[in-house]
Design a protein around this motif. Structure first.
Motif, short mmCIF file in Angstrom:
data_model
loop_
_atom_site.label_atom_id
_atom_site.label_comp_id
_atom_site.label_asym_id
_atom_site.label_seq_id
_atom_site.Cartn_x
_atom_site.Cartn_y
_atom_site.Cartn_z
N PHE A 99 0.83 -1.21 0.00
CA PHE A 99 0.00 0.00 0.00
C PHE A 99 0.87 1.26 0.00
O PHE A 99 0.56 2.23 -0.70
N SER A 100 1.95 1.24 0.77
CA SER A 100 2.84 2.40 0.80
C SER A 100 3.53 2.61 -0.54
O SER A 100 3.77 3.75 -0.97
N LYS A 101 3.84 1.51 -1.25
CA LYS A 101 4.46 1.63 -2.55
C LYS A 101 3.46 2.11 -3.60
O LYS A 101 3.79 2.95 -4.46
N VAL A 102 2.23 1.58 -3.54
CA VAL A 102 1.23 1.93 -4.54
C VAL A 102 0.85 3.40 -4.45
O VAL A 102 0.52 4.04 -5.46
N ARG A 103 0.91 3.97 -3.27
CA ARG A 103 0.58 5.39 -3.10
C ARG A 103 1.54 6.27 -3.89
O ARG A 103 1.19 7.39 -4.28
N LEU A 104 2.75 5.77 -4.13
CA LEU A 104 3.73 6.54 -4.91
C LEU A 104 3.74 6.11 -6.38
O LEU A 104 4.54 6.61 -7.16
N GLY A 105 2.87 5.17 -6.74
CA GLY A 105 2.82 4.67 -8.12
C GLY A 105 3.11 3.18 -8.15
O GLY A 105 4.02 2.71 -7.46
N VAL A 106 2.35 2.46 -8.96
CA VAL A 106 2.52 1.01 -9.03
C VAL A 106 3.82 0.68 -9.76
O VAL A 106 4.07 1.18 -10.86
N SER A 107 4.64 -0.16 -9.15
CA SER A 107 5.89 -0.59 -9.77
C SER A 107 5.74 -2.03 -10.26
O SER A 107 5.00 -2.82 -9.67
N PRO A 108 6.46 -2.41 -11.31
CA PRO A 108 6.30 -3.75 -11.88
C PRO A 108 6.67 -4.88 -10.91
O PRO A 108 6.18 -5.99 -11.06
N ASP A 109 7.55 -4.62 -9.93
CA ASP A 109 7.90 -5.69 -9.00
C ASP A 109 6.71 -6.07 -8.12
O ASP A 109 6.64 -7.20 -7.63
N VAL A 110 5.76 -5.14 -7.92
CA VAL A 110 4.54 -5.47 -7.20
C VAL A 110 3.71 -6.47 -8.01
O VAL A 110 3.13 -7.41 -7.45
N ASN A 111 3.68 -6.30 -9.33
CA ASN A 111 3.00 -7.28 -10.18
C ASN A 111 3.65 -8.65 -10.07
O ASN A 111 2.97 -9.67 -10.05
N ALA A 112 4.98 -8.67 -10.03
CA ALA A 112 5.69 -9.94 -9.90
C ALA A 112 5.37 -10.62 -8.58
O ALA A 112 5.13 -11.83 -8.53
N LEU A 113 5.33 -9.84 -7.51
CA LEU A 113 4.99 -10.40 -6.21
C LEU A 113 3.57 -10.94 -6.19
O LEU A 113 3.31 -12.04 -5.68
N ALA A 114 2.63 -10.19 -6.77
CA ALA A 114 1.24 -10.64 -6.81
C ALA A 114 1.11 -11.92 -7.62
O ALA A 114 0.34 -12.82 -7.26
N THR A 115 1.88 -12.05 -8.69
CA THR A 115 1.84 -13.27 -9.50
C THR A 115 2.33 -14.48 -8.71
O THR A 115 1.74 -15.56 -8.77
N ILE A 116 3.40 -14.29 -7.96
CA ILE A 116 3.91 -15.39 -7.12
C ILE A 116 2.88 -15.80 -6.09
O ILE A 116 2.66 -17.00 -5.85
N ILE A 117 2.22 -14.82 -5.47
CA ILE A 117 1.19 -15.14 -4.47
C ILE A 117 0.03 -15.89 -5.11
O ILE A 117 -0.49 -16.86 -4.55
N ILE A 118 -0.38 -15.46 -6.31
CA ILE A 118 -1.47 -16.14 -7.01
C ILE A 118 -1.11 -17.60 -7.29
O ILE A 118 -1.93 -18.51 -7.09
N VAL A 119 0.10 -17.85 -7.72
CA VAL A 119 0.53 -19.22 -8.01
C VAL A 119 0.54 -20.06 -6.73
O VAL A 119 0.06 -21.21 -6.72
N ILE A 120 1.08 -19.49 -5.65
CA ILE A 120 1.14 -20.23 -4.38
C ILE A 120 -0.26 -20.55 -3.88
O ILE A 120 -0.55 -21.68 -3.45
N VAL A 121 -1.15 -19.56 -3.94
CA VAL A 121 -2.54 -19.78 -3.48
C VAL A 121 -3.23 -20.83 -4.34
O VAL A 121 -3.96 -21.69 -3.83
N ALA A 122 -3.02 -20.78 -5.66
CA ALA A 122 -3.64 -21.75 -6.55
C ALA A 122 -3.17 -23.16 -6.24
O ALA A 122 -3.96 -24.11 -6.20
N ILE A 123 -1.87 -23.32 -5.98
CA ILE A 123 -1.34 -24.63 -5.62
C ILE A 123 -1.91 -25.10 -4.29
O ILE A 123 -2.32 -26.27 -4.14
N ALA A 124 -1.97 -24.19 -3.31
CA ALA A 124 -2.50 -24.55 -1.99
C ALA A 124 -3.96 -24.95 -2.07
O ALA A 124 -4.38 -25.94 -1.44
#
Length: 267
Positions: free
Chosen positions: A227-252
């Motif tokens: 949230f603190s990062k997004v307030r200054l503008g969305v950075s592509p590494d946030v997308n990468a982190l969200a993708t990893i979380i999505i994959v982990i959640v899907a596997i779980a």
């Protein structure tokens, strides 16, 4: 097929597109070469490397995983005991109060929950000296508090549908209440408890508002950092982190679904 027959497939398709198109877009742009998240600059795994070098993000992710695991486990224990008490004891003094306490976090605004827990922790620190400041412990307690309500509802519904004659037969054969619970009741409601634990884990991992009230230095969770990062503008590494979380959640979720299916076949 007439117009009426097309209505349900079209509405279902639009609903799925509305829900999953942003997620698909996020995953696609996590492999974007460009620093601009809305401009495609070619395929690249650059931002996954940047994410692995981001110490703040990795530290926050580790904190969130610890908090989610501890709070989900604590919430499952509390929620199971509360559900068992509400379903297996017909009348007792304070049942109405307990029922209200269980359902209150489900409808209480998160801001009110976070503020009330903050005031509670401050009062306890002044009176008892514990907890000493806000940190990992207070976040775990806060998350377990509202997650236990969800676990209670799930476990309670499973206990109500359970055939109580199994417990009665075990008691007739001489088993005590504790053994009946661990040998009969607990195995039967295990799928519901797994579902409750996964839900509590997800709610804790996703929480921002309550954690913002009760966290302190060194206990910033992943949603707080994002949230603190997004307030200054969305950075592509946030997308990468969200993708990893999505994959982990899907596997779980897939593993949990397979375990639950096997459990249902067994019983």
């Amino acid at each position: 097929m007439n117009l009426r027959g097309y209505f349900l497939p079209v509405v279902a398709t639009l609903g799925f597109v509305f829900l999953y198109a942003p997620i698909v877009s996020l995953v696609v742009f996590s492999f974007n070469e460009s620093r601009l998240v809305t401009v495609w600059g070619g395929f690249s795994t650059r931002w996954y490397g940047e994410l692995l070098r981001d110490g703040q993000m990795l530290s926050a992710a580790w904190v969130s995983l610890k908090v989610a695991t501890l709070s989900a486990t604590l919430a499952t224990v509390i929620g199971t005991l509360a559900a068992f008490t509400l379903t297996r004891f017909a009348r007792f003094r304070g049942k109405l109060l307990l029922t209200g306490m269980v359902t209150a976090p489900l409808v209480m605004p998160e801001v009110i929950t976070g503020l009330s827990l903050l005031l509670l922790f401050v009062t306890m620190e002044n009176m008892l000296g514990w907890p000493a400041g806000r940190g990992l412990t207070t976040v775990v307690i806060a998350h377990a508090t509202f997650c236990a309500a969800y676990v209670t509802v799930i476990a309670q519904s499973r206990l109500r549908d359970m055939d109580e004659s199994l417990e009665e037969a075990a008691r007739d054969l001489g088993a005590g209440p504790v053994r009946v619970f661990f040998d009969i009741t607990l195995p039967v409601i295990t799928p519901a408890l797994i579902s409750g634990w996964l839900l509590a884990f997800t709610l804790s991992l996703d929480d921002l508002v309550v954690a913002s009230f009760v966290s302190g230095p060194g206990a910033s969770t992943l949603p707080m950092v994002i949230f603190s990062k997004v307030r200054l503008g969305v950075s592509p590494d946030v997308n990468a982190l969200a993708t990893i979380i999505i994959v982990i959640v899907a596997i779980a979720v897939t593993i949990a679904g397979l375990l639950l299916r096997r459990q249902h076949k067994k019983y």
